[in-house]
Design an enzyme around this catalytic site. Structure first.
Site, short mmCIF file in Angstrom:
data_model
loop_
_atom_site.label_atom_id
_atom_site.label_comp_id
_atom_site.label_asym_id
_atom_site.label_seq_id
_atom_site.Cartn_x
_atom_site.Cartn_y
_atom_site.Cartn_z
N SER A 154 32.86 -10.44 -48.99
CA SER A 154 34.26 -10.08 -49.00
C SER A 154 34.92 -10.68 -50.24
O SER A 154 34.49 -10.39 -51.35
CB SER A 154 34.94 -10.53 -47.70
N ASP A 197 32.31 0.18 -43.70
CA ASP A 197 33.29 -0.82 -44.10
C ASP A 197 34.45 -0.11 -44.78
O ASP A 197 34.32 0.37 -45.90
CB ASP A 197 32.64 -1.83 -45.07
N HIS A 226 32.25 -4.32 -42.08
CA HIS A 226 32.41 -5.46 -42.99
C HIS A 226 31.50 -6.62 -42.59
O HIS A 226 31.30 -7.54 -43.36
CB HIS A 226 33.87 -5.89 -42.98
#
Length: 704
Positions: A566, A649, A681
């Protein structure tokens, strides 16, 4: 990006840790004493190194609740099966002062406790219906037989009504709903934003709160409290029963909702707490004028006061989280933590209603705090906030209060969650559950040490450093810089099923995990400083931390790597272009690579507007899309890089990973794409997680 509020429950399953040596859970974690970079003590062991398979065989422990007399704990344990690629969760009861656990459930499927009645019977939710069993798990009886499954259930205190959630078709945006004569079509038609969220497209259905009468196992017709509006309650995608509350007199319901749709929904974090009067059907907004997240409404045990968590700023999902207090019928809303320079994770009332206990990140850990509830609500002389626990561990949840202390869940970087007693007098943790003791008895210890570094601006920068088993300071070790996601989420004593620092160290690597700019636990300003500065001071903090650790003789500076997901994946992409030869290998999972295309495809635009400054067409944000944009530094990439990307995602859409991999390939850089088409994610499938781990370590073996 930052995972706050209700997301935390899901994150605890996939990503959390601790500190110190991997002690037996019956040992008391020592209080933190921070010293400047002391020597690492080598602890030899003939136990085996932790493997990814071992990690997924650990029991996943959760505290459910205490029995009304405060003497027994009901807790859950989920066990993952490689054969079924699924986890099975069951309930147990054990005396909190010590004793053998008794199984309460063994049936396939998960149970959730709703309450323990005055007769000691346990009311629970199982496969969408209400059930009842005796305190020892005997005489299980099904109470309801509903056509649709009940979710997020809250029983009214007088037991005459049930509050629950149900999905409702509001907008016909999916072609089978829009054109019923074409049932085999699969087309979505949108006229506004918020058309997808997290890992699914909006199909026009919204989860709403319903209330129904309940008597003798029969449910009356449910009333939709949102009357077919395009709003979610509980919040999407991670909200649950914590978004609902009954008034103590059973005459009213509280629910959390963001009453916005389309672009407004995508641009705002303004959830409110609504009061629904059961008799009149009238709705009022208890948090009118409070523009950020307002969540987790909870009445005091006496019932005359309401507390909730509140963020101040609309569009800022990682804003300071405060505890707000309101007397029944009074308009005054008192911020109990306004004068305190940290942010609240979660809270619970004391049994007498005179205190509120809460958890919060502080200096690389998550600890217990308490605040006295004033007799009269006034902004003069705000109550003192006291930290009541201290140690090299995280307090990940408060289960309940007993005479003399709290029952909590806790982790360390080298220890998965168990349930503990926290004694107010001794200020120590004592294990109640020991689910994973046998497993850890055969796992080699990985020493953990705190380390301080001077950042480039002179600030003290704290990091956790995890060392391999049988660490020998006379040898040299490959070393990894761990880059945390969020960006405003803490690196503490968490324990993860994927980003597990103990697992990485067990394979022979030293891991350094800095508390760089943007992490809670070091003051509100430190947390806020990352917004608008993604590629600035936080990246310099990472370089300062790895440069400082590299001065140690046992760090092999020819074998340094950087890994993260991320914002951590973004950090890896940025570091690849500015590291000036430090690193020999990179791994980026669901990282942001091209800030322009990311802004054009991500779903929670409030986050992008706050942390990036706004859209790419606004010249005021030029730095975000140039100097702080990894794609602008691609010509300096000179080290192997592995890119991992989830196909579902929508927070960091698939194009980010594909763009990065394609750029590396075309530049002739050794690179690899690990594509997980069914993951979002995170990586939630056990089999996929095993592949993830194998590819992770295969890449490091090849490149370091």
């Amino acid at each position: 990006m930052t995972y706050t509020k209700n997301m935390l429950g899901a994150l605890l399953v996939m990503s959390i840790t601790t500190l110190g040596h991997a002690q037996n859970s019956k040992d008391v974690p020592q209080r933190i004493k921070r010293t400047k970079n002391t020597e690492v003590v080598n602890i030899s062991s003939d136990r085996k190194a932790l493997t990814a398979e071992d990690l997924w065989k650990l029991g996943r422990v959760s505290g459910e609740r205490l029995t009304p007399d405060g003497k027994n704990l009901i807790y859950g344990v989920a066990q993952y099966s490689f054969e079924t690629n699924a986890a099975e969760r069951n309930l147990f009861v054990v005396p909190i002062k010590g004793g053998n656990p008794t199984p309460l459930t063994t049936e396939a499927g998960s149970e959730t406790i709703l309450e323990i009645n005055s007769q000691g019977e346990i009311i629970y939710l199982y496969k969408g219906d209400l059930w009842k069993m005796q305190a020892d798990g005997a005489q299980k009886t099904k109470l309801t037989d509903t056509e649709g499954k009940l979710s997020d259930v809250k029983l009214s205190p007088d037991k005459k009504h049930i509050l629950y959630s149900k999905s409702v078709l509001v907008n016909a945006v999916h072609s089978p709903d829009k054109y019923q004569d074409l049932p085999k079509s699969d087309v979505y038609v949108y006229d506004d934003l918020a058309f997808r969220h997290w890992d699914s497209f909006n199909d026009g259905r919204f989860t709403h709160p319903f209330v129904a009468s309940y008597a003798d196992g029969k449910l009356g017709e449910g009333i939709d409290l949102l009357e077919g509006k395009p709003y979610y309650s509980p919040q999407a995608p991670f909200g649950g029963a914590e978004d609902f509350a009954w008034s103590p007199d059973s005459k009213a319901i509280l629910y959390v909702a963001k009453k916005k749709a389309g672009k407004e929904y995508a641009l705002s974090t303004n959830t409110d707490i609504y009061h629904y009067d059961l008799a009149s059907g009238q709705v009022s907004n208890l948090t009118e004028g409070m523009n950020g997240y307002d969540t987790h409404p909870s009445f005091s045990p006496v019932g005359n006061r309401l507390a909730w968590l509140s963020m101040k700023t609309d569009g800022y999902e990682a804003d300071k989280n405060d505890i707000i207090l309101k007397d029944d019928g009074d308009k005054i809303r008192l911020n109990l933590t306004a004068h305190w320079d940290e942010t609240v994770n979660a809270f619970t009332w004391s049994r007498d209603g005179k205190k509120i206990y809460f958890t919060a990140p502080v200096k690389g850990t998550v600890q217990l705090f308490e605040v006295q509830v004033p007799n009269k609500l006034t902004t003069k002389g705000l109550p003192k906030i006291t930290q009541i626990s201290e140690g090299e561990f995280d307090i990940t949840g408060i289960v309940g209060e007993y005479d003399g202390g709290l029952v909590v869940t806790s982790t360390r970087l080298t220890r998965a969650a168990e349930v503990y007693r926290y004694d107010f007098k001794s200020r120590e943790l004592s294990a109640i559950t020991t689910v994973n003791d046998d497993a850890y008895a055969h796992i080699a210890e990985t020493p953990v040490k705190g380390r301080f570094t001077k950042a480039t601006d002179g600030q003290d920068l704290f990091s956790w450093v995890v060392y391999p088993p049988d660490f020998d300071p006379t040898k040299k070790y490959p070393t990894l810089l761990y880059c945390q996601g969020g960006p405003q989420s803490a690196v503490t004593q968490f324990y993860s099923l994927r980003w597990n620092l103990q697992l990485i160290a067990s394979q022979g690597y030293i891991v350094i995990a800095p508390n760089r700019r943007g992490m809670p636990g070091w003051g509100v300003k430190w947390n806020e400083d990352i917004s608008g500065d993604w590629g600035g001071q936080p990246i310099r903090d990472y370089l300062s931390a790895i440069d400082d650790l590299s001065t140690e003789s046992y760090v092999d500076t020819a074998r340094l790597g950087a890994v993260g997901a991320s914002y951590g994946g973004y950090s890896v992409f940025m570091l690849a272009g500015v590291h000036e030869g430090r690193f020999k290998s990179f791994i980026s999972h669901c990282g942001l690579f091209n800030m322009t295309s990311w802004y054009g495809t991500t779903e929670e635009l409030f986050f992008a507007n706050k942390d990036l400054g706004g859209p790419y067409w606004d010249s005021a944000n030029e730095q975000t899309y140039t100097a702080f944009n990894p794609i602008k530094h691609i010509e300096k990439w000179d080290a192997p890089i592995m890119v991992i990307q989830g196909g579902k995602d929508f927070r960091v859409p698939i194009g980010q990973g594909l763009e990065a991999f394609q750029a590396a390939q075309l530049r002739g850089i050794k690179s690899r794409l690990v594509y997980l088409p069914e993951e979002n994610h995170w990586v939630l499938s056990g089999h996929n997680a095993q592949v993830w781990q194998r590819e992770f370590f295969r890449w490091l073996a090849e490149t370091l």
